[in-house]
Design a protein around this motif. Sequence first.
Motif, PDB file in Angstrom:
ATOM      1  N   TYR A   1       0.836  -1.206   0.000  1.00  0.00           N
ATOM      2  CA  TYR A   1       0.000   0.000   0.000  1.00  0.00           C
ATOM      3  C   TYR A   1       0.869   1.254   0.000  1.00  0.00           C
ATOM      4  O   TYR A   1       0.660   2.178  -0.793  1.00  0.00           O
ATOM      5  CB  TYR A   1      -0.912  -0.036   1.232  1.00  0.00           C
ATOM      6  N   ASP A   2       1.885   1.288   0.860  1.00  0.00           N
ATOM      7  CA  ASP A   2       2.774   2.448   0.920  1.00  0.00           C
ATOM      8  C   ASP A   2       3.500   2.669  -0.401  1.00  0.00           C
ATOM      9  O   ASP A   2       3.660   3.806  -0.855  1.00  0.00           O
ATOM     10  CB  ASP A   2       3.797   2.269   2.046  1.00  0.00           C
ATOM     11  N   ALA A   3       3.944   1.587  -1.022  1.00  0.00           N
ATOM     12  CA  ALA A   3       4.661   1.708  -2.293  1.00  0.00           C
ATOM     13  C   ALA A   3       3.769   2.333  -3.357  1.00  0.00           C
ATOM     14  O   ALA A   3       4.209   3.165  -4.159  1.00  0.00           O
ATOM     15  CB  ALA A   3       5.157   0.337  -2.742  1.00  0.00           C
ATOM     16  N   ARG A   4       2.499   1.926  -3.362  1.00  0.00           N
ATOM     17  CA  ARG A   4       1.585   2.470  -4.364  1.00  0.00           C
ATOM     18  C   ARG A   4       1.311   3.951  -4.105  1.00  0.00           C
ATOM     19  O   ARG A   4       1.218   4.755  -5.038  1.00  0.00           O
ATOM     20  CB  ARG A   4       0.282   1.681  -4.342  1.00  0.00           C
ATOM     21  N   ILE A   5       1.172   4.318  -2.825  1.00  0.00           N
ATOM     22  CA  ILE A   5       0.967   5.722  -2.487  1.00  0.00           C
ATOM     23  C   ILE A   5       2.171   6.560  -2.910  1.00  0.00           C
ATOM     24  O   ILE A   5       2.022   7.655  -3.460  1.00  0.00           O
ATOM     25  CB  ILE A   5       0.726   5.874  -0.965  1.00  0.00           C
ATOM     26  N   ILE A   6       3.367   6.045  -2.645  1.00  0.00           N
ATOM     27  CA  ILE A   6       4.588   6.783  -2.988  1.00  0.00           C
ATOM     28  C   ILE A   6       4.650   7.063  -4.489  1.00  0.00           C
ATOM     29  O   ILE A   6       5.021   8.162  -4.923  1.00  0.00           O
ATOM     30  CB  ILE A   6       5.826   6.016  -2.513  1.00  0.00           C
ATOM     31  N   ASP A   7       4.262   6.080  -5.299  1.00  0.00           N
ATOM     32  CA  ASP A   7       4.261   6.279  -6.752  1.00  0.00           C
ATOM     33  C   ASP A   7       3.354   7.445  -7.144  1.00  0.00           C
ATOM     34  O   ASP A   7       3.719   8.292  -7.974  1.00  0.00           O
ATOM     35  CB  ASP A   7       3.802   5.002  -7.459  1.00  0.00           C
ATOM     36  N   HIS A   8       2.165   7.486  -6.536  1.00  0.00           N
ATOM     37  CA  HIS A   8       1.234   8.571  -6.867  1.00  0.00           C
ATOM     38  C   HIS A   8       1.718   9.906  -6.311  1.00  0.00           C
ATOM     39  O   HIS A   8       1.564  10.946  -6.953  1.00  0.00           O
ATOM     40  CB  HIS A   8      -0.158   8.248  -6.318  1.00  0.00           C
TER      41      HIS A   8
ATOM     42  N   GLU B   1       9.309  12.877   3.837  1.00  0.00           N
ATOM     43  CA  GLU B   1       8.514  12.021   2.954  1.00  0.00           C
ATOM     44  C   GLU B   1       7.548  11.152   3.745  1.00  0.00           C
ATOM     45  O   GLU B   1       6.403  10.945   3.329  1.00  0.00           O
ATOM     46  CB  GLU B   1       9.429  11.130   2.114  1.00  0.00           C
ATOM     47  N   SER B   2       7.980  10.674   4.904  1.00  0.00           N
ATOM     48  CA  SER B   2       7.108   9.812   5.710  1.00  0.00           C
ATOM     49  C   SER B   2       5.868  10.567   6.169  1.00  0.00           C
ATOM     50  O   SER B   2       4.775  10.009   6.260  1.00  0.00           O
ATOM     51  CB  SER B   2       7.869   9.275   6.928  1.00  0.00           C
ATOM     52  N   ARG B   3       6.044  11.860   6.446  1.00  0.00           N
ATOM     53  CA  ARG B   3       4.913  12.676   6.876  1.00  0.00           C
ATOM     54  C   ARG B   3       3.924  12.858   5.733  1.00  0.00           C
ATOM     55  O   ARG B   3       2.711  12.738   5.911  1.00  0.00           O
ATOM     56  CB  ARG B   3       5.438  14.029   7.351  1.00  0.00           C
ATOM     57  N   GLY B   4       4.436  13.123   4.544  1.00  0.00           N
ATOM     58  CA  GLY B   4       3.568  13.257   3.379  1.00  0.00           C
ATOM     59  C   GLY B   4       2.849  11.961   3.067  1.00  0.00           C
ATOM     60  O   GLY B   4       1.670  11.959   2.694  1.00  0.00           O
ATOM     61  N   LEU B   5       3.550  10.850   3.226  1.00  0.00           N
ATOM     62  CA  LEU B   5       2.954   9.543   2.998  1.00  0.00           C
ATOM     63  C   LEU B   5       1.779   9.314   3.941  1.00  0.00           C
ATOM     64  O   LEU B   5       0.691   8.885   3.535  1.00  0.00           O
ATOM     65  CB  LEU B   5       4.011   8.456   3.201  1.00  0.00           C
ATOM     66  N   MET B   6       1.991   9.637   5.213  1.00  0.00           N
ATOM     67  CA  MET B   6       0.942   9.432   6.210  1.00  0.00           C
ATOM     68  C   MET B   6      -0.253  10.340   5.945  1.00  0.00           C
ATOM     69  O   MET B   6      -1.416   9.924   6.019  1.00  0.00           O
ATOM     70  CB  MET B   6       1.501   9.686   7.608  1.00  0.00           C
ATOM     71  N   GLN B   7       0.015  11.600   5.613  1.00  0.00           N
ATOM     72  CA  GLN B   7      -1.075  12.529   5.373  1.00  0.00           C
ATOM     73  C   GLN B   7      -1.907  12.114   4.160  1.00  0.00           C
ATOM     74  O   GLN B   7      -3.136  12.169   4.199  1.00  0.00           O
ATOM     75  CB  GLN B   7      -0.514  13.941   5.171  1.00  0.00           C
ATOM     76  N   ALA B   8      -1.239  11.694   3.089  1.00  0.00           N
ATOM     77  CA  ALA B   8      -1.973  11.254   1.904  1.00  0.00           C
ATOM     78  C   ALA B   8      -2.852  10.048   2.228  1.00  0.00           C
ATOM     79  O   ALA B   8      -3.996   9.951   1.776  1.00  0.00           O
ATOM     80  CB  ALA B   8      -0.986  10.911   0.785  1.00  0.00           C
TER      81      ALA B   8
END
Length: 383
Positions: free
Chosen positions: A175-182, A202-209
């Motif tokens: 799931y995280d990998a797919r979010i990172i791509d977007h 980046e981890s903060r942006g990942l969590m917020q998204a």
Amino acid sequence: MPRGLPRATVAESLRLAGLLLPRGHLARGRDPLRSRALLADLETRYGGRPVLVRGLRGPALLVLSKRDAVRVLCGRETAFLPAVDERPFSLPTDVLRPAFIRVAEQEAAGLTRGTLGHAQVDAAWQRVARRCVYGDGAADDVELTRLLEGVMRAGRRRVSGRRAQRRREILSGRYDARIIDHLRRAEPGSLAGLIAETPQPESRGLMQAAFWLMGLSCTAAGLTQTLALLAAHPAHRRAARADSGHLRACLREGLRLWPPLPVLSRVTVTATDWYGTALPVGTTVVVPLAAHTRSPRLPYADTFSPEIWLDGTAADEWWALPDCDGVRLTLAVGTAFLGAMLREARPMPAGRLLSAHRPLPRVIDVSRLRVRMRPPRRDSAPR
């Protein structure tokens, strides 16, 4: 009345066990309204004082009164924080609202004919959620939504052991990998684009998204519920078609009756005093939201009453405050989604699950809701 916190019995704790799961982990059908009689009994027995309940991870504090719910969720104390870091950084989401409304109207266009169930509404709304958060490039990424559901489902299960833990890690990693791509596409006009423009790890942006997508995604049930309520209440349907403000009130009412997150939880980060009892750091504090929004003290508890959001009746209720960007944005986009449907169709009941002539059920299986979409009468144009 003696000071101190009352304690639930072992039997009561077992009956309330579903309320003690972390936010977002409440299993389908395990609504706290099923325990409303017990909650009301505890509130009466102890004069509204919070009750200590035995949980899987130690004692938890069950908040029963409006006063204490306000202290935990709306007060100025810094002693209570979400169980996970949900504090968003500031994003100027208002600039994206017109674009998001257009997205909602586009996706709702295919929901104006035939008999609709939750599956169709959910599929269209998930496209709205993906496009708003990650841009048009994520519109068809059904796998992203499937992985999100898998992560949430895995978190709800109480299965322990290395194999279960490994499965959760694999799901979360995919799931995280797919979010990172977007996120890396940072499509202009999306929340991902705003996140890319806001300096943070980046981890903060990942969590917020992830939180934005989760928040928008879980509104699908509320949209289906509101559509079914409008079908069962012709007067409100006509008013909602003529006035977007009334439609927004109908959506808020659908979310009040069956909240997508029936339980809110916080964790104490400092020692706190409750009626003469000191709670240590790390204590879970649970607020059964659905029991508060359907409290017996509310004369409209079990009826569809959009007017409470228009005449000020709900203004003094702590659960009525849309005090975050996510709630305000979701209400705006959800109202546009329903409004686009009402402009082109007239929802009619398809079944007897909901009725304007009897109290609404405390718990509802949204997958059983059906609505027939018929052409609208042209005697009054929507505004």
